[in-house]
Write a protein that holds these residues in place. Structure first.
Motif, short mmCIF file in Angstrom:
data_model
loop_
_atom_site.label_atom_id
_atom_site.label_comp_id
_atom_site.label_asym_id
_atom_site.label_seq_id
_atom_site.Cartn_x
_atom_site.Cartn_y
_atom_site.Cartn_z
N PRO A 186 34.02 45.74 32.74
CA PRO A 186 33.33 44.47 32.48
C PRO A 186 34.35 43.35 32.33
N LEU A 187 34.11 42.21 32.94
CA LEU A 187 35.03 41.08 32.82
C LEU A 187 35.19 40.65 31.37
N ASP A 188 34.10 40.67 30.62
CA ASP A 188 34.14 40.28 29.22
C ASP A 188 35.16 41.13 28.45
N GLU A 189 35.07 42.45 28.63
CA GLU A 189 35.99 43.34 27.92
C GLU A 189 37.41 43.20 28.46
N LEU A 190 37.55 43.05 29.77
CA LEU A 190 38.88 42.93 30.35
C LEU A 190 39.60 41.69 29.81
N LEU A 191 38.89 40.57 29.73
CA LEU A 191 39.51 39.37 29.21
C LEU A 191 39.89 39.52 27.74
N SER A 192 39.06 40.23 26.99
CA SER A 192 39.35 40.42 25.57
C SER A 192 40.54 41.33 25.34
N LYS A 193 40.85 42.20 26.32
CA LYS A 193 41.95 43.14 26.18
C LYS A 193 43.17 42.76 27.01
N SER A 194 43.15 41.55 27.59
CA SER A 194 44.25 41.18 28.48
C SER A 194 45.54 40.85 27.73
N GLY A 195 45.44 40.58 26.43
CA GLY A 195 46.64 40.36 25.64
C GLY A 195 47.49 39.22 26.17
N ASP A 196 48.77 39.52 26.42
CA ASP A 196 49.70 38.51 26.91
C ASP A 196 49.73 38.40 28.43
N LEU A 197 48.91 39.19 29.12
CA LEU A 197 48.90 39.12 30.58
C LEU A 197 48.47 37.72 31.03
N SER A 198 49.10 37.22 32.06
CA SER A 198 48.84 35.87 32.54
C SER A 198 47.80 35.89 33.65
N LEU A 199 46.75 35.08 33.49
CA LEU A 199 45.67 34.98 34.47
C LEU A 199 45.83 33.70 35.27
N LEU A 200 45.91 33.83 36.58
CA LEU A 200 46.10 32.68 37.48
C LEU A 200 44.75 32.08 37.81
N ILE A 201 44.58 30.79 37.53
CA ILE A 201 43.31 30.09 37.72
C ILE A 201 43.54 28.83 38.55
N THR A 202 42.61 28.54 39.46
CA THR A 202 42.64 27.29 40.21
C THR A 202 41.82 26.24 39.47
N PRO A 203 42.41 25.12 39.08
CA PRO A 203 41.66 24.10 38.33
C PRO A 203 40.44 23.60 39.11
N HIS A 204 39.34 23.42 38.39
CA HIS A 204 38.10 22.85 38.92
C HIS A 204 37.38 23.76 39.92
N GLN A 205 37.86 24.97 40.09
CA GLN A 205 37.16 25.90 40.96
C GLN A 205 36.15 26.69 40.15
N SER A 206 34.93 26.81 40.66
CA SER A 206 33.93 27.65 40.02
C SER A 206 34.03 29.06 40.59
N TYR A 207 33.98 30.03 39.71
CA TYR A 207 34.00 31.44 40.12
C TYR A 207 32.62 32.07 40.01
N GLY A 208 31.60 31.24 39.92
CA GLY A 208 30.24 31.70 39.70
C GLY A 208 29.88 31.52 38.23
N LYS A 209 28.63 31.23 37.94
CA LYS A 209 28.21 30.84 36.59
C LYS A 209 28.60 31.87 35.55
N LYS A 210 28.33 33.15 35.77
CA LYS A 210 28.61 34.17 34.75
C LYS A 210 30.11 34.28 34.50
N ARG A 211 30.91 34.25 35.54
CA ARG A 211 32.36 34.32 35.37
C ARG A 211 32.88 33.06 34.67
N ASP A 212 32.36 31.90 35.07
CA ASP A 212 32.78 30.65 34.42
C ASP A 212 32.46 30.69 32.92
N ASP A 213 31.27 31.20 32.58
CA ASP A 213 30.88 31.28 31.17
C ASP A 213 31.82 32.21 30.39
N LEU A 214 32.21 33.33 31.00
CA LEU A 214 33.10 34.26 30.31
C LEU A 214 34.51 33.70 30.19
N LEU A 215 34.97 33.00 31.20
CA LEU A 215 36.29 32.36 31.10
C LEU A 215 36.28 31.30 30.00
#
Length: 341
Positions: free
Chosen positions: A185-214
């Motif tokens: 689950p993305l929710d759990e993965l983000l909560s356990k990502s710790g110091d891992l760096s997530l690469l994000i494109t500014p102003h890009q939508s990844y879909g409503k559910k993903r945007d909400d979790l981010l």
């Protein structure tokens, strides 16, 4: 080799079918102007249509004198953010991306406008929409944009975003989850990502559910904002300068083949977000943008029926059955008012 040949044959068939459908649906044949201005810079975007602007972007129309009728047609800028094979700007498949085919089809069905195609990243697209520029783009739904943008009815569904990790990042997640991680689950993965760096494109939508979790995890996430194109982002993750990124598998696979990055990253399928995401034509919330969207929504038959094969042209053979099943289910749900945005 056989798979590549199959995909090339499939794309040719899809292109032929789409061309036939365009001819059948187009109200007056070739009576629209399209200028593929890929080298136009975002700085040159006009803020609104004018007769002079329309005349300067017009290309020759068969049976019509140069410049004839152009003064009466407003000009729409169609923004292409890249991400092949969504939009392909290089040979051998230049102009044959899924988004390219969707734009070509819609522009042919909208002869009352002049059309300018240009490259622009997501940050500039959103900035231009906020300014009221006569610009449209193919985007996912995000309710935060409704103050300055207007959405068409859904035009297509695409296999949506999953997580891709550097090998070092994957090893860290395996340890955090206590297993060899192929799905999560993305929710759990983000909560356990710790110091891992997530690469994000500014102003890009990844879909409503993903945007909400981010947004939910933004205060604890170690994010890197990156304006560059997908190949550069993939190289950053493959070399562990960032450990995680979100990417659509059909887009990632295309670039991975081109870059020779097989075996340098690991895919983690997300289980708590939609497998397919609806895409919309999104235009500035001004009179021309509303007119373009209203016209698209009134295409008969519905635009999505004409466009459905554009997506299939870049899927693997084994993905076709699942895609067409998801397409039928989504638009049946949409017709009954039950489809998610």
């Amino acid at each position: 080799m056989e798979k590549d040949l199959y995909q090339q044959t499939t794309r040719v068939l899809c292109l032929t079918l789409i061309s036939l459908l365009i001819s059948a649906c187009s109200p007056d044949g070739n009576n629209n102007a399209v200028n593929d201005s890929a080298q136009q810079t975002a700085d040159s975007f006009p803020s609104q249509s004018s007769p002079t602007q329309a005349a300067t972007t017009q290309t020759a129309i068969p049976g019509q004198a140069p410049g004839q009728g152009s003064e009466e047609k407003p000009t729409v800028i169609w923004a292409k953010p890249g991400f092949a094979p969504l939009f392909i700007s290089e040979e051998p498949f230049k102009g044959e991306g899924t988004g390219d085919l969707i734009f070509q089809t819609l522009q042919t069905l909208l002869p009352q406008f002049n059309h300018v195609n240009t490259k622009a990243n997501y940050t500039r697209i959103i900035a231009e929409m906020k300014k009221g520029t006569d610009i449209c783009a193919l985007l996912f739904y995000n309710e935060t944009r409704e103050d300055f943008a207007v959405y068409s009815d859904p035009l297509a569904i695409t296999p949506s975003y999953h997580i891709y990790a550097s090998l070092e990042g994957k090893a860290a997640l395996d340890k955090a989850f206590g297993r060899n991680l192929s799905q999560a689950p993305l929710d759990e993965l983000l909560s356990k990502s710790g110091d891992l760096s997530l690469l994000i494109t500014p102003h890009q939508s990844y879909g409503k559910k993903r945007d909400d979790l981010l947004a939910k995890h933004k205060d604890s996430l170690n994010t890197q904002l990156h304006l560059t194109d997908l190949p550069a982002m993939m190289k950053i993750v493959a070399t562990n300068r960032a450990q995680l990124m979100l990417a659509m598998p059909w887009v990632f696979n295309y670039e991975q083949d081109n870059l020779g990055l097989h075996g340098r990253t690991a895919k983690i399928e997300l289980t708590d977000v939609p497998a397919y995401q609806a895409s919309y034509l999104v235009c500035s919330k001004n009179p021309l943008g509303r007119q373009v969207v209203a016209t698209i929504n009134n295409i008969d038959p519905a635009a999505h029926t004409v466009l459905k094969d554009a997506m299939a042209s870049w899927l693997l053979p084994e993905e076709h059955q699942d895609y067409y099943r998801a397409y039928r289910e989504y638009f049946a749900a949409y017709a009954s008012g039950q489809a998610p945005k």
